[in-house]
Design an enzyme around this catalytic site. Structure first.
Site, PDB file in Angstrom:
ATOM      1  N   ARG A  85       0.844  -1.204   0.000  1.00 33.02           N
ATOM      2  CA  ARG A  85       0.000   0.000   0.000  1.00 33.02           C
ATOM      3  C   ARG A  85       0.869   1.240   0.000  1.00 33.02           C
ATOM      4  O   ARG A  85       1.960   1.234   0.582  1.00 33.02           O
ATOM      5  CB  ARG A  85      -0.844   0.056   1.279  1.00 33.02           C
ATOM      6  CG  ARG A  85      -1.801  -1.075   1.468  1.00 33.02           C
ATOM      7  CD  ARG A  85      -2.420  -0.976   2.879  1.00 33.02           C
ATOM      8  NE  ARG A  85      -3.090  -2.199   3.234  1.00 33.02           N
ATOM      9  CZ  ARG A  85      -4.357  -2.467   2.933  1.00 33.02           C
ATOM     10  NH1 ARG A  85      -5.077  -1.566   2.304  1.00 33.02           N
ATOM     11  NH2 ARG A  85      -4.897  -3.605   3.266  1.00 33.02           N
ATOM     12  N   HIS A 433     -10.882  13.642 -13.027  1.00 34.95           N
ATOM     13  CA  HIS A 433      -9.997  14.728 -12.610  1.00 34.95           C
ATOM     14  C   HIS A 433     -10.805  15.974 -12.252  1.00 34.95           C
ATOM     15  O   HIS A 433     -10.637  16.576 -11.190  1.00 34.95           O
ATOM     16  CB  HIS A 433      -9.022  15.024 -13.743  1.00 34.95           C
ATOM     17  CG  HIS A 433      -8.075  16.136 -13.466  1.00 34.95           C
ATOM     18  ND1 HIS A 433      -8.330  17.431 -13.856  1.00 34.95           N
ATOM     19  CD2 HIS A 433      -6.903  16.166 -12.796  1.00 34.95           C
ATOM     20  CE1 HIS A 433      -7.343  18.202 -13.472  1.00 34.95           C
ATOM     21  NE2 HIS A 433      -6.454  17.446 -12.828  1.00 34.95           N
ATOM     22  N   ARG A 596     -15.836  53.478  -1.532  1.00 38.74           N
ATOM     23  CA  ARG A 596     -14.788  54.061  -2.365  1.00 38.74           C
ATOM     24  C   ARG A 596     -15.417  54.974  -3.408  1.00 38.74           C
ATOM     25  O   ARG A 596     -16.369  54.579  -4.091  1.00 38.74           O
ATOM     26  CB  ARG A 596     -14.010  52.957  -3.080  1.00 38.74           C
ATOM     27  CG  ARG A 596     -12.944  53.545  -3.973  1.00 38.74           C
ATOM     28  CD  ARG A 596     -12.168  52.480  -4.664  1.00 38.74           C
ATOM     29  NE  ARG A 596     -12.905  51.903  -5.771  1.00 38.74           N
ATOM     30  CZ  ARG A 596     -12.447  50.887  -6.489  1.00 38.74           C
ATOM     31  NH1 ARG A 596     -11.285  50.343  -6.186  1.00 38.74           N
ATOM     32  NH2 ARG A 596     -13.145  50.407  -7.492  1.00 38.74           N
ATOM     33  N   GLU A 723      -2.567  52.279  -3.642  1.00 35.70           N
ATOM     34  CA  GLU A 723      -2.481  51.248  -4.689  1.00 35.70           C
ATOM     35  C   GLU A 723      -1.511  51.627  -5.786  1.00 35.70           C
ATOM     36  O   GLU A 723      -1.438  50.960  -6.818  1.00 35.70           O
ATOM     37  CB  GLU A 723      -3.868  50.912  -5.243  1.00 35.70           C
ATOM     38  CG  GLU A 723      -4.688  52.111  -5.644  1.00 35.70           C
ATOM     39  CD  GLU A 723      -6.108  51.744  -6.083  1.00 35.70           C
ATOM     40  OE1 GLU A 723      -6.370  50.569  -6.370  1.00 35.70           O
ATOM     41  OE2 GLU A 723      -6.939  52.662  -6.144  1.00 35.70           O
ATOM     42  N   ASN A 746      -4.572  44.779  -5.885  1.00 36.74           N
ATOM     43  CA  ASN A 746      -4.716  44.439  -7.315  1.00 36.74           C
ATOM     44  C   ASN A 746      -3.929  45.439  -8.154  1.00 36.74           C
ATOM     45  O   ASN A 746      -3.064  45.068  -8.946  1.00 36.74           O
ATOM     46  CB  ASN A 746      -6.186  44.478  -7.747  1.00 36.74           C
ATOM     47  CG  ASN A 746      -7.055  43.547  -6.936  1.00 36.74           C
ATOM     48  OD1 ASN A 746      -6.570  42.552  -6.410  1.00 36.74           O
ATOM     49  ND2 ASN A 746      -8.326  43.874  -6.810  1.00 36.74           N
ATOM     50  N   ASP A 747      -4.261  46.713  -7.989  1.00 38.64           N
ATOM     51  CA  ASP A 747      -3.532  47.725  -8.763  1.00 38.64           C
ATOM     52  C   ASP A 747      -2.076  47.795  -8.327  1.00 38.64           C
ATOM     53  O   ASP A 747      -1.187  48.010  -9.151  1.00 38.64           O
ATOM     54  CB  ASP A 747      -4.196  49.100  -8.589  1.00 38.64           C
ATOM     55  CG  ASP A 747      -5.268  49.318  -9.656  1.00 38.64           C
ATOM     56  OD1 ASP A 747      -4.959  49.094 -10.839  1.00 38.64           O
ATOM     57  OD2 ASP A 747      -6.399  49.672  -9.286  1.00 38.64           O
ATOM     58  N   CYS A 809      -7.491  45.524   0.623  1.00 37.72           N
ATOM     59  CA  CYS A 809      -8.820  45.232   0.079  1.00 37.72           C
ATOM     60  C   CYS A 809      -8.752  44.667  -1.331  1.00 37.72           C
ATOM     61  O   CYS A 809      -9.769  44.562  -1.995  1.00 37.72           O
ATOM     62  CB  CYS A 809      -9.698  46.472   0.123  1.00 37.72           C
ATOM     63  SG  CYS A 809      -9.046  47.828  -0.856  1.00 37.72           S
TER      64      CYS A 809
HETATM   65  C1  PEP Z   1      -7.266  47.123  -5.957  1.00 37.56           C
HETATM   66  O1  PEP Z   1      -6.750  47.737  -6.873  1.00 37.56           O
HETATM   67  O2  PEP Z   1      -6.657  46.306  -5.252  1.00 37.56           O
HETATM   68  C2  PEP Z   1      -8.697  47.277  -5.643  1.00 37.56           C
HETATM   69  C3  PEP Z   1      -9.227  46.705  -4.607  1.00 37.56           C
HETATM   70  O3  PEP Z   1      -9.433  48.026  -6.489  1.00 37.56           O
HETATM   71  P1  PEP Z   1      -9.942  47.576  -7.926  1.00 37.56           P
HETATM   72  O4  PEP Z   1      -9.789  46.104  -8.014  1.00 37.56           O
HETATM   73  O5  PEP Z   1     -11.368  48.012  -8.004  1.00 37.56           O
HETATM   74  O6  PEP Z   1      -9.056  48.332  -8.843  1.00 37.56           O
HETATM   75 MG    MG Z   2      -7.672  49.514  -7.660  1.00 35.91          MG
END
Ligand code: PEP
Ligand code: MG
Length: 856
Positions: A85, A433, A596, A723, A746-747, A809
């Protein structure tokens, strides 16, 4: 090696070890199964003689270096049949299938025929030849049909003949050769690419080791009551206490779970049971299972055999469990005093919770069913059809929900699956899968929808009733009942059951970082509230302007030449925006809501196609040519770095004025019938302190005007979204004008890498496959680069203004590794999509507990 010497173990003992209560066996060197068998031996349970091979030995076998096989065989009774096994460090990482009855040959057949009867011996030998042919010699499985065909001595002769014909040699008679070949094929299977990718998808490191255990067979065949089965004390799906499993007379391995004629374990109105057939064995099993639960501190599944009434425990594994089952099991183990609340929190993998958190299609909604398959992973989700994993990633980076439709999935599709909200496959079953991965990551999934016809070449999906769907059309995958629906029917929000709430309350007691939700709509806010988010950390207001009835007014505002005309259009938007905020504030009553201000470039709201331009010309009473020219003029070469965010706030200030007024008027309205609301107003895309000063002065002026007009007071908190890399560096300056800083990762990731969020999907798979990036940095926070900017921003921000609230965020707020980073860096909270809130609560608590354990 030094360790082994220090502990006085013979190195050979560690590599090839007879499992005894005191043998030097560890999960990290021999795997979880070997360790568990040792624990069973320590509990004095009737476990057959077993030898464990370490990861090192198995790795060497895969590369052609065999251990001393005669020596290995000498640890067992002469002539004993064996099974092999897999034993990976974490049993959830899987491994090659078990091989039973190694050592079976013509001589053993004669001897066994006397002992258990000729037919039974022939059946056993035949099954071994079949399994050896398919899994070890890798011959064509169709020639060794394991289910059909003849059986008994005739079947055996046919199987031996087929082996000889295909392999061009006699079936190996030497137990040494058989064992060596079985070990080699299992070791090699583990090191193969598909096994590696599969276990990596389940969270295993690329170089995870495999141990093997070689165990003397307890046959389960013969005279008297003989058979095999599996036994557990709980239901895997619900986690509720209920003896579960099957027993099959004259069977081996896990045949009881598949074979005809299997009976229940506990007395059952549906049919005969082991409890009635052999009450003593049943009672013994039950007491062993209870002992294992108490002492191994987990719900265990036992694999057992009976031989003329004598019970053997062959194996014990932690029970397979659904996400719901895992939560309930952990909570009850704690309530029974077996594990602590902290351990219960650590027992549940955060990502699997998603399966419990998905929306379901509202039973009252109309269902346009266009396909049916196997319900492989629960929950329902709607999105646009994409046909490749790369398109799924591109779609995710555009922020669009997509459903990945494939003939079947392979490990190369795993990233695309992560980027999708659901998966649909034409082929495959419950263990395919797509199904395995879908359940693993909590992704709604329907597989084997064979009556839908997928045509990857021309990118179409033909429904069962002949409609042809193309890329981009919206479908819904209902992984709870296996249906595929056209369009996006109304969904019901997920709710937490009692066990789930209990577990998360224990998590919250350990957690030392706040968790808020990113919520733009009342339905998002309600989900956030249901999942006990501690507020809204990001409400993106621009979505509100895309609603029907608002878009035209918005476009009029954008087209206005003069501030007065702009203001006039915005005045029509004000009541709508105010109503949005009143609803959000009421749902979140008593909790902070961070709004925002407008962020995207204005031309995102303008039409691009001919019909849209014509409609706009009608609405504005302008010639189409003028509208077309103006729209073209507003286009930007690089909109993400153009006129957006605070830059609009500075150059077109009437928009922020209107939004601030809507927020403050809604604040007063929502505070009328409940706790006072303290709104948070956040400015996006800031890169200089002066931007904040200018916008803040205007917002303060609007607040003062609303106070005077309404004769009522209120407070608000002003925040800056950090950002851009410059804002991180300037955070000390910026913080002097803000109550809070929220990092938009994100930005920030986009700008730190110089990597377009919208285009990265096209080459991200290659980058990750070649190890350029360890992981998609939009998915898991890049601790080194973006992380350093965050740390700099946080430290400078706190130095600029003591006690300033600091959070993130971006999408990373729901990723366990990114949450751990934020916790350790000292952020006050993370904000993530509402469905990830429970995952984030659990992940944050686990990180806190692990740190506590490390320090103690
Ligand atoms: C970011 O940029 O991380 C963000 C939260 O704003 P958005 O995704 O709306 O640009
Ligand atoms: Mg942003």
């Amino acid at each position: 090696m030094a360790d082994a010497a220090a502990q006085n173990f013979d190195l050979e003992d560690i590599r090839t070890t007879l499992i005894t209560p005191t043998a030097p066996i560890q999960s990290a060197t021999h795997g979880g199964r070997a360790k568990c068998l040792q624990r069973l031996a320590r509990l004095d349970l009737p476990v057959p003689r077993t030898v464990a091979l370490s990861f090192d030995v198995v790795h060497e076998i895969a590369h052609g270096q065999m251990p001393d096989i005669p020596d290995l065989l000498s640890k067992f009774d002469p002539g004993a049949l064996l099974c092999v096994r897999p034993s990976s460090e974490d049993p959830d990482w899987g491994g090659p299938g078990t091989v039973l009855n190694v050592g079976m040959n013509d001589a053993a057949y004669v001897e066994l025929s006397d002992r258990i009867g000729r037919e039974a011996a022939a059946g056993l030998y035949q099954r071994f030849v079949q399994s050896y042919a398919i899994h070890v010699a890798r011959l064509d499985p169709d020639l060794f049909d394991e289910d059909g065909g003849t059986s008994g001595s005739e079947g055996l002769s046919a199987a031996l003949a087929a082996f000889e014909e295909e392999a061009e040699e006699h079936f190996p008679q030497s137990p040494e050769v058989q064992l060596a070949q079985v070990l080699r094929s299992m070791a090699r299977a583990w090191e193969g690419t598909s096994a590696r990718l599969l276990r990596q998808a389940r969270g295993a490191p690329a170089d995870a080791g495999l141990g093997l255990v070689v165990q003397e067979m307890a046959l389960g065949l013969g005279r008297g009551e003989c058979g095999s089965g599996v036994f557990q004390l709980v239901d895997s799906e619900t986690g509720l206490l209920q003896v579960t499993g099957r027993y099959l007379s004259q069977s081996q391995g896990r045949e009881a779970l598949e074979g005809q004629g299997a009976i229940f374990l506990a007395r059952d109105p549906r049919g005969p049971s082991l409890e009635e057939l052999d009450p003593a064995a049943f009672a013994e099993l039950k007491s062993h299972a209870a002992l294992m639960r108490r002492r191994l501190r987990a719900e265990m599944q036992i694999e057992f055999t009976l031989e003329n009434g004598k019970l053997s425990i062959l194996d014990g594994v932690v029970v397979q469990r659904s996400a719901r089952g895992a939560v309930r099991i952990a909570v009850r183990l704690c309530e029974d005093g077996i594990i602590t609340p902290q351990e219960a929190v650590l027992r549940v993998e955060p990502q699997t919770l998603t399966a419990l958190l998905h929306r379901q299609v509202d039973p009252k909604a109309a269902r346009d069913v266009v396909g049916q398959g196997i319900a492989a992973s629960p929950g329902a989700a709607s999105g646009r059809i994409v046909f490749t994993a790369a398109d799924a990633q591109a779609s995710q980076s555009r922020g669009e929900n997509c459903v990945l439709v494939r003939r079947e999935t392979s490990p190369e599709d795993v990233r695309g699956m992560h980027a999708s909200v659901a998966v649909l496959t034409e082929r495959g079953g419950i263990t395919s899968h797509a199904a395995v991965i879908g359940r693993g990551i909590g992704l709604p999934c329907v597989v084997g929808a064979a009556r839908m016809k997928l045509s990857p070449e021309d990118r179409t999906l033909r429904t069962e009733d002949g409609r042809v769907l193309t890329e981009g059309e919206i479908i819904t995958v209902d992984g709870t009942n296996g249906e595929v629906l056209l369009g996006a029917p109304k969904m019901l929000e997920a709710r937490l059951d009692d066990a789930f709430r209990t577990l998360l309350s224990w998590a919250d007691a350990e957690r030392d970082i706040g968790i808020r939700a990113n919520a733009d709509t009342p339905s998002d806010a309600q989900t956030a509230r249901n999942f006990e988010a501690e507020g809204i950390g990001l409400c993106r207001t621009e979505h509100m302007f895309f609603e029907p009835g608002r878009l035209t007014v918005m476009r009029e505002m954008i087209f206005a030449d003069r501030a007065d005309d702009r203001r006039e259009a915005l005045e029509r938007l004000l009541p709508m925006q105010r109503a949005d905020f009143i609803e959000l504030f009421r749902i979140m009553q008593g909790l902070p809501v961070c709004i925002r201000l407008f962020d995207p470039p204005l031309h995102e709201f303008l039409p691009t196609d001919r019909q849209g331009l014509r409609d706009l010309a009608d609405a504005l009473d302008l010639p189409v040519s003028v509208v077309t020219r103006r729209v073209r003029e507003m286009g930007e070469y690089n909109p993400m770095l153009g006129l957006r965010g605070v830059r609009l706030g500075i150059t077109v200030p009437e928009i922020y004025d209107m939004q601030a007024r809507a927020i403050f008027e809604a604040t007063l309205e929502a505070s009328r019938d409940g706790a006072p609301v303290v709104p948070e107003v956040m400015i996006p895309l800031v890169s200089t302190r002066r931007e904040v000063e200018i916008v803040r002065a205007r917002i303060d002026a609007v607040a003062a005007a609303v106070r005077t007009e309404r004769g009522r007071s209120f407070t608000y908190r002003l925040g800056v979204m950090v950002e851009t890399p410059r804002a991180c560096l300037q955070a000390g300056e910026i913080a002097q004008h803000a109550h809070f800083l929220s990092f938009g990762t994100n930005d920030l990731t986009q700008m730190t890498y110089g990597l377009s969020r919208d285009d990265a999907g096209r080459f991200m798979s290659d980058y990750v496959a070649q190890g350029v990036f360890p992981e998609d940095p939009f998915h898991r926070l890049d601790r080194d680069g973006v992380g350093e900017l965050l740390t700099i921003g946080l430290e400078r921000g706190r130095r600029g203004r003591a006690g300033i609230t600091v959070s993130i965020c971006g999408e990373h707020g729901g990723n366990p590794d990114s949450i751990a980073f934020c916790r350790e860096a000292g952020f006050d909270y993370v904000s993530c999509s509402p469905f990830r809130v429970p995952v984030a609560r659990l992940a944050a608590a686990q990180d806190a507990i692990r740190h506590k354990i490390e320090r103690s």
